[in-house]
Enzyme design. Structure first.
Site, PDB file in Angstrom:
ATOM      1  CD  GLU A  85      29.967  37.462  47.243  1.00 40.86           C
ATOM      2  OE1 GLU A  85      29.953  37.220  46.046  1.00 40.86           O
ATOM      3  OE2 GLU A  85      31.010  37.713  47.875  1.00 40.86           O
ATOM      4  CB  CYS A 105      30.381  48.470  45.592  1.00 42.46           C
ATOM      5  SG  CYS A 105      31.528  49.692  46.272  1.00 42.46           S
ATOM      6  CB  CYS A 112      36.641  45.431  43.616  1.00 43.07           C
ATOM      7  SG  CYS A 112      35.464  44.856  44.841  1.00 43.07           S
ATOM      8  CD  GLU A 157      33.833  52.743  51.378  1.00 42.93           C
ATOM      9  OE1 GLU A 157      34.713  51.976  50.959  1.00 42.93           O
ATOM     10  OE2 GLU A 157      33.894  53.292  52.505  1.00 42.93           O
ATOM     11  CB  SER A 211      41.232  49.678  50.188  1.00 39.96           C
ATOM     12  OG  SER A 211      40.464  48.754  50.914  1.00 39.96           O
ATOM     13  CG  ASN A 287      41.261  36.287  45.045  1.00 41.67           C
ATOM     14  OD1 ASN A 287      41.383  35.163  44.567  1.00 41.67           O
ATOM     15  ND2 ASN A 287      41.170  36.528  46.339  1.00 41.67           N
ATOM     16  CB  CYS A 329      35.718  41.610  47.438  1.00 41.05           C
ATOM     17  SG  CYS A 329      34.787  42.884  48.176  1.00 41.05           S
TER      18      CYS A 329
HETATM   19  N1  SAH Z   1      34.836  49.046  50.160  1.00 40.50           N
HETATM   20  C1  SAH Z   1      35.703  48.675  51.217  1.00 40.50           C
HETATM   21  C2  SAH Z   1      35.517  47.253  51.722  1.00 40.50           C
HETATM   22  C3  SAH Z   1      35.361  46.169  50.739  1.00 40.50           C
HETATM   23  S1  SAH Z   1      36.540  45.109  50.179  1.00 40.50           S
HETATM   24  C4  SAH Z   1      37.131  48.909  50.844  1.00 40.50           C
HETATM   25  O1  SAH Z   1      37.383  49.321  49.721  1.00 40.50           O
HETATM   26  O2  SAH Z   1      38.002  48.760  51.685  1.00 40.50           O
HETATM   27  C5  SAH Z   1      37.653  44.506  51.303  1.00 40.50           C
HETATM   28  C6  SAH Z   1      39.071  44.470  50.720  1.00 40.50           C
HETATM   29  O3  SAH Z   1      39.196  43.545  49.628  1.00 40.50           O
HETATM   30  C7  SAH Z   1      39.502  45.824  50.183  1.00 40.50           C
HETATM   31  O4  SAH Z   1      40.791  46.110  50.613  1.00 40.50           O
HETATM   32  C8  SAH Z   1      39.460  45.603  48.709  1.00 40.50           C
HETATM   33  O5  SAH Z   1      40.242  46.541  48.034  1.00 40.50           O
HETATM   34  C9  SAH Z   1      39.935  44.182  48.595  1.00 40.50           C
HETATM   35  N2  SAH Z   1      39.674  43.542  47.311  1.00 40.50           N
HETATM   36  C10 SAH Z   1      38.666  43.765  46.450  1.00 40.50           C
HETATM   37  N3  SAH Z   1      38.789  43.021  45.351  1.00 40.50           N
HETATM   38  C11 SAH Z   1      39.915  42.295  45.504  1.00 40.50           C
HETATM   39  C12 SAH Z   1      40.593  41.353  44.688  1.00 40.50           C
HETATM   40  N4  SAH Z   1      40.132  41.005  43.495  1.00 40.50           N
HETATM   41  N5  SAH Z   1      41.724  40.812  45.172  1.00 40.50           N
HETATM   42  C13 SAH Z   1      42.206  41.161  46.387  1.00 40.50           C
HETATM   43  N6  SAH Z   1      41.614  42.039  47.194  1.00 40.50           N
HETATM   44  C14 SAH Z   1      40.487  42.624  46.754  1.00 40.50           C
END
Ligand code: SAH
Length: 341
Positions: A85, A105, A112, A157, A211, A287, A329
């Site tokens: 994506e 991932c 996520c 990641e 995160s 989300n 994500c």
């Molecule tokens: N792996 C990395 C980058 C990917 S996600 C990381 O963990 O930072 C980018 C951001 O979106 C991260 O902060 C992740 O925790 C967040 N994220 C993932 N799923 C989500 C969801 N369902 N709702 C809100 N934020 C989410």
């Protein structure tokens, strides 16, 4: 097969030494414009020769969804049929591309969607570069840059694909290439402390985001498996090093989950975690994507932020764009994989 977008101009010139030298530059420019073999003017004999050993365009647009707010979500198909994506966010201060670093991932964060089917494979530096090239071309003239910022906040990641991400940083900031300023790039990690430390030493001026999503190790472990490997204290120490060495403000991403991390004591804990660190807290509303975790409402989130600000913590709510098109994500890819089953 080698992917040509993995190479910088010097490397391309060496790799294609058997052809006239200007052809390497021509290929380099074609990569930047997201072009495939059918779209470049090189002799048919050279094309046939290259096609035997090299992939020019490792991915193409498979599906695009456009949100009411102008956000465009791309599902891109890689040459091996894997899907990734990418999101194009239209913003008044410059457009942002949010891109993936891996197919799937393996970090296993509970909230996520990207991690649901585990890690399929890493993306190469060139696949990440071509992601930008293809999405850029779809949003304006292909020989111009139609975005300002890039955030590595799609699937994957980044620090679990460390070498390719670092190579990509060199490609994307290349003066002869897209020439993106390091300051306009954000890398988001779930907190791989060893890699944060290693990355600090490279002195890239990018914004590092972590995160956090919880204020105690105990709670963090219930939603993020990586918390069993590194404590919040270890993350903070590594970030202090990064902030000092690179003179950059770091960002904590904090996704509000009802009852898990939106309590009064979380404000207190956040105060302690952020004290003495040049940082900002980026609050996101969860989300919900089918799991058991529930989102904190927007009003509650604003209230939470207000309390953080009153406690002296720099914090803002991340504007949620593209909600109507599965903007979070990994959600679109997950949906598409489900439809295939
Ligand atoms: N792996 C990395 C980058 C990917 S996600 C990381 O963990 O930072 C980018 C951001 O979106 C991260 O902060 C992740 O925790 C967040 N994220 C993932 N799923 C989500 C969801 N369902 N709702 C809100 N934020 C989410």
């Amino acid at each position: 097969m080698k992917i040509l977008s993995d190479l910088n101009l010097d490397e391309l010139q060496t790799e294609l030494a058997g052809f006239p030298r200007f052809r390497a530059k021509q290929i380099f420019d074609a990569i930047k414009q997201g072009k495939g073999y059918d779209e470049i003017a090189i002799p048919a004999s050279m094309k046939d020769e290259l096609k035997k050993s090299y992939i020019l365009k490792p991915l193409e647009i498979y599906k695009v969804l456009t949100s009411k707010d102008g956000t465009k979500k791309y599902l891109l198909k890689l040459y091996d049929e894997n899907l990734i994506e990418c999101v194009f966010l239209r913003q008044s201060y410059g457009n942002t591309i949010c891109m993936s670093t891996q197919v799937g991932c393996r970090m296993g964060c509970k909230f996520c969607a990207s991690t649901k089917n585990g890690l399929i494979r890493n993306l190469t530096a060139g696949e990440m570069l071509s992601t930008i090239a293809v999405v850029n071309a779809d949003n304006g003239k292909s020989n111009e840059r139609n975005f300002t910022n890039i955030v590595l906040m799609g699937s994957g990641e980044p620090f679990d694909n460390y070498e390719n991400v670092v190579k990509w940083l060199d490609l994307i900031t290349d003066k002869q290439g897209f020439n993106v300023s390091e300051r306009n790039i954000s890398i988001s990690t779930c907190g791989l402390v060893d890699k944060i430390k290693e990355f600090s030493l490279l002195h890239y001026n990018v914004t590092l985001c972590v995160s956090l999503h919880a204020t105690t190790d105990e709670i963090r472990r219930t939603i993020m498996p990586i918390a069993s490997r590194y404590t919040i204290a270890e993350i903070v120490n590594a970030l202090k090093e990064y902030a000092e060495k690179n003179n950059r403000r770091v960002v904590f991403e904090y996704c509000l989950i009802k009852g898990t991390n939106d309590r009064a004591e979380d404000i207190k804990n956040l105060k302690q975690i952020t004290s003495g660190l040049l940082c900002h807290v980026n609050v996101i509303c969860l989300n919900e994507n089918g799991g058991s975790l529930r989102a904190t409402t927007r009003a509650e989130a604003l209230n939470f932020i207000d309390k953080l600000n009153k406690a002296g913590i720099s914090a803002t709510l991340r504007r949620s764009q593209g909600e109507d098109i599965a903007g979070a994500c990994g959600m679109l890819r997950a949906k598409s994989l489900k439809q295939k089953d």
